[in-house]
Design an enzyme around this catalytic site. Structure first.
Site, mmCIF file in Angstrom:
data_model
loop_
_atom_site.group_PDB
_atom_site.id
_atom_site.type_symbol
_atom_site.label_atom_id
_atom_site.label_comp_id
_atom_site.label_asym_id
_atom_site.label_seq_id
_atom_site.Cartn_x
_atom_site.Cartn_y
_atom_site.Cartn_z
ATOM 1 N N ASP A 7 0.858 -1.194 0.000
ATOM 2 C CA ASP A 7 0.000 0.000 0.000
ATOM 3 C C ASP A 7 0.888 1.236 0.000
ATOM 4 O O ASP A 7 2.073 1.160 0.336
ATOM 5 C CB ASP A 7 -0.924 0.036 1.226
ATOM 6 C CG ASP A 7 -1.866 1.234 1.193
ATOM 7 O OD1 ASP A 7 -2.426 1.540 0.126
ATOM 8 O OD2 ASP A 7 -2.041 1.896 2.242
ATOM 9 N N SER A 8 0.297 2.362 -0.354
ATOM 10 C CA SER A 8 1.048 3.620 -0.318
ATOM 11 C C SER A 8 1.481 3.954 1.108
ATOM 12 O O SER A 8 2.432 4.695 1.294
ATOM 13 C CB SER A 8 0.164 4.748 -0.849
ATOM 14 O OG SER A 8 -1.000 4.834 -0.057
ATOM 15 N N CYS A 70 -4.174 -1.467 -2.287
ATOM 16 C CA CYS A 70 -4.286 -0.025 -2.500
ATOM 17 C C CYS A 70 -5.168 0.149 -3.729
ATOM 18 O O CYS A 70 -4.785 -0.278 -4.831
ATOM 19 C CB CYS A 70 -2.888 0.545 -2.749
ATOM 20 S SG CYS A 70 -2.888 2.295 -3.165
ATOM 21 N N GLU A 162 -3.052 8.965 7.989
ATOM 22 C CA GLU A 162 -1.589 8.758 8.056
ATOM 23 C C GLU A 162 -0.981 9.587 9.187
ATOM 24 O O GLU A 162 -0.026 9.174 9.825
ATOM 25 C CB GLU A 162 -0.921 9.132 6.723
ATOM 26 C CG GLU A 162 -1.201 8.163 5.582
ATOM 27 C CD GLU A 162 -0.371 6.872 5.623
ATOM 28 O OE1 GLU A 162 0.811 6.912 5.991
ATOM 29 O OE2 GLU A 162 -0.942 5.809 5.295
ATOM 30 N N CYS A 194 -11.072 2.462 -0.630
ATOM 31 C CA CYS A 194 -9.705 2.852 -0.259
ATOM 32 C C CYS A 194 -9.387 2.049 0.991
ATOM 33 O O CYS A 194 -10.209 2.001 1.919
ATOM 34 C CB CYS A 194 -9.635 4.348 0.028
ATOM 35 S SG CYS A 194 -8.062 4.869 0.771
ATOM 36 N N HIS A 196 -7.549 2.549 3.379
ATOM 37 C CA HIS A 196 -7.469 3.306 4.641
ATOM 38 C C HIS A 196 -8.853 3.412 5.307
ATOM 39 O O HIS A 196 -8.930 3.598 6.517
ATOM 40 C CB HIS A 196 -6.964 4.731 4.387
ATOM 41 C CG HIS A 196 -5.484 4.845 4.168
ATOM 42 N ND1 HIS A 196 -4.865 4.378 3.040
ATOM 43 C CD2 HIS A 196 -4.502 5.382 4.941
ATOM 44 C CE1 HIS A 196 -3.561 4.646 3.110
ATOM 45 N NE2 HIS A 196 -3.321 5.244 4.255
HETATM 46 N N1 DGL Z 1 -5.029 3.160 0.671
HETATM 47 C C1 DGL Z 1 -4.946 3.550 -0.662
HETATM 48 C C2 DGL Z 1 -6.129 3.171 -1.480
HETATM 49 O O1 DGL Z 1 -6.692 2.119 -1.222
HETATM 50 C C3 DGL Z 1 -4.247 4.769 -1.079
HETATM 51 C C4 DGL Z 1 -4.441 6.033 -0.430
HETATM 52 C C5 DGL Z 1 -3.497 7.107 -0.933
HETATM 53 O O2 DGL Z 1 -2.285 6.905 -0.841
HETATM 54 O O3 DGL Z 1 -3.999 8.130 -1.390
HETATM 55 O O4 DGL Z 1 -6.521 3.868 -2.389
#
Ligand code: DGL
Length: 270
Positions: A7-8, A70, A162, A194, A196
């Site tokens: 993931d990012s 991600c 984050e 997402c 997150h």
């Molecule tokens: N968690 C990520 C996603 O599922 C990326 C969020 C990001 O880095 O903007 O899109």
């Protein structure tokens, strides 16, 4: 054996947590590209370059199979990677397909033609890059007809998570749900697109109300991975040790990760 999870930043830990509960004996190598997060406001080229670099790092760590945990990378980079970048003996899977299979009530891997499904009005909450890619709508169109999807780009939510600022994240969730409802007053399902966002699932559900079914990816991805590894056990890879890698500051990232998963997580430099 080791499966890579990318993931990012920290969001993919929601997927890692579900996978490690579903497949407790499977070693997992997690890579969070916190030095470059968030991805959701980057260009498709930038996301592609960062995602291929990170995936290569996971191949080098002994992973033959990498899950892009991600949505932004899955939406903006995966198709291009599959068109020529991924070596023959490796696999890279995204997180959209398991979610869409659940939303359209399909068995894992069911590739039959698109058909009418139970849900008609779907709210998609995701990063700006994911919403503008329209990858979710494209994948959905292969499987379902007659579904209206309204995307809501949730600017700021990933940065707040984050940074561990959950009060700001909650306020942003409420305002993004309000904005969505102005465009689609009565969604019957909402997709947290997402990785997150499962960390804010209660806030999404509360803001959307009890009649909206909220689809969150972590458990769906874990189930679909378990099914995939039953069919392709050799893809579990040659690595044998679980670890957490970050391109960011390991101490800072470890402390946030420990706070999110409520267990000690120790990151090392990627
Ligand atoms: N968690 C990520 C996603 O599922 C990326 C969020 C990001 O880095 O903007 O899109």
């Amino acid at each position: 054996m080791a499966v890579g999870i990318f993931d990012s930043g920290l969001g993919g830990l929601t997927v890692l947590d579900a996978v490690s509960k579903r497949l407790p004996d499977l070693p997992l190598v997690y890579l969070g590209d916190s030095a470059h997060a968030p991805y959701g406001v980057r260009t498709p080229d930038d996301i592609y370059n960062l995602t291929t670099q990170a995936t290569q790092r996971l191949f080098d760590a002994g992973c033959d199979l990498v899950i892009l945990a991600c949505n932004t990378a899955s939406a903006a980079a995966l198709r291009r990677m599959q068109e020529g970048w991924i070596p023959k003996e490796k696999r890279v899977l995204g997180v959209f397909v398991p979610l869409i299979e659940a939303l359209t009530e399909r068995q894992w891997g069911d590739n039959s033609p698109p058909r009418e499904v139970g849900v008609k009005h779907v709210a998609l909450f995701a990063t700006p890059a994911t919403v503008s890619s329209r990858a979710f709508q494209r994948e959905l169109a292969f499987r379902a007809i007659g579904v209206d999807v309204e995307g809501q780009a949730c600017g700021g939510v990933v940065d707040a998570i984050e940074d561990g600022d959950m009060i700001l994240a909650e306020a942003l969730v409420n305002s993004h749900v309000d904005a969505l409802k102005r465009k689609m007053p009565e969604p019957d399902a909402a997709v947290l697109g997402c990785t997150h966002y499962p960390l804010m699932e209660k806030q999404f559900q509360a803001a959307l109300g009890p009649d909206v079914k909220v689809f969150s990816q972590a458990n769906l991805v874990a189930e679909s991975l378990a099914d995939y590894l039953t069919r392709r056990p050799e893809m579990a890879g040659s690595g044998t040790v679980s670890k957490f890698l970050t391109t960011g500051d390991p101490a800072r990232v470890s402390s946030r990760a420990t706070q999110f998963l409520r267990r000690q997580i120790t990151f090392e430099s990627a």
